[in-house]
Design a protein around this motif. Structure first.
Motif, PDB file in Angstrom:
ATOM      1  N   ILE A  92       0.757  -1.284   0.040  1.00 26.31           N
ATOM      2  CA  ILE A  92      -0.034   0.073   0.017  1.00 26.31           C
ATOM      3  C   ILE A  92       0.905   1.485   0.032  1.00 26.31           C
ATOM      4  O   ILE A  92       0.502   2.349  -0.627  1.00 26.31           O
ATOM      5  N   LEU A 102      -7.619   1.362  -2.087  1.00 26.49           N
ATOM      6  CA  LEU A 102      -8.261   0.973  -0.983  1.00 26.49           C
ATOM      7  C   LEU A 102      -9.892   0.648  -1.162  1.00 26.49           C
ATOM      8  O   LEU A 102     -10.595  -0.009  -0.887  1.00 26.49           O
ATOM      9  N   VAL A 114      -4.543  -6.030   4.864  1.00 20.46           N
ATOM     10  CA  VAL A 114      -3.794  -5.044   4.389  1.00 20.46           C
ATOM     11  C   VAL A 114      -2.404  -5.226   5.343  1.00 20.46           C
ATOM     12  O   VAL A 114      -2.583  -4.949   6.897  1.00 20.46           O
TER      13      VAL A 114
END
Length: 201
Positions: A92, A102, A114
């Motif tokens: 991420i 997201l 995540v």
């Protein structure tokens, strides 16, 4: 002869959050190690998306269903609720559009896992204060985390996007702590990396 692969501790921890036999999308799946683990241990219907053509090729050679693509722009090809669980492991902070990614994961699957590096770790805070330099194992201008964030930053963002934190776990080296629903302050201070189990509201 196939080489025996060392199973990463974070992959084992992520696998505990994935129900048996569900549909899984692993975004930034690399060479497919996590996908292979989930297929063998959980019998999931697994798909992967990987930016690197070399890594995607390795995963394909292992018989895994992986396509080469960029999560910052290619997630739109996946249908609404096409998967039960979407995973984004240690990727991420490298995304150019983390909010978009997201949001897309929440559209694609009701459950998300995540993991990311926690820049709120106390040693990193201390290093910044004492050295006046961004902490890390490489120079700030080299390729790496485009969006360094703390665990609290990530929780604030996911909450603002309407995602519920089901559980969170700290990681330090090869050790993964227990998943808990509470304890963000302690995790933000002491975790080197963090795994979040999120759910679409």
């Amino acid at each position: 002869m196939n080489e025996a692969r060392q199973i990463r501790a974070d992959h084992l921890a992520i696998a505990t959050r994935v129900p048996q036999g569900v549909r899984v999308l692993d975004v930034g799946c690399g060479n497919g190690d996590l996908l292979a683990l989930l297929k063998s241990e959980k019998g999931v219907n697994a798909r992967g998306l990987e930016l690197s053509p070399e890594e995607a090729g390795v995963a394909l050679a292992r018989g895994l269903s992986v396509i080469q693509g960029d999560a910052d722009s290619d997630l739109e090809v996946f249908p609404d609720n096409g998967f039960d669980v979407a995973i984004l492991s240690k990727a991420i902070q490298q995304m150019r559009r983390p909010v978009f990614v997201l949001q897309e994961l929440a559209r694609i699957a009701p459950e998300m896992i995540v993991s990311f590096r926690n820049f709120g770790l106390w040693q990193r805070r201390f290093s910044l204060v004492t050295s006046g330099r961004m902490p890390g194992h490489r120079d700030w201008h080299h390729e790496g985390a485009l969006h360094p964030s703390t665990a609290r930053d990530m929780i604030d963002l996911t909450s603002a996007l309407g995602l519920e934190t089901v559980a969170m776990a700290p990681m330090r080296g090869d050790h993964v702590g227990a998943f808990r629903r509470t304890g963000l302050s302690r995790l933000n201070w002491g975790a080197d990396e963090v795994i979040l189990h999120l759910r679409r509201s």
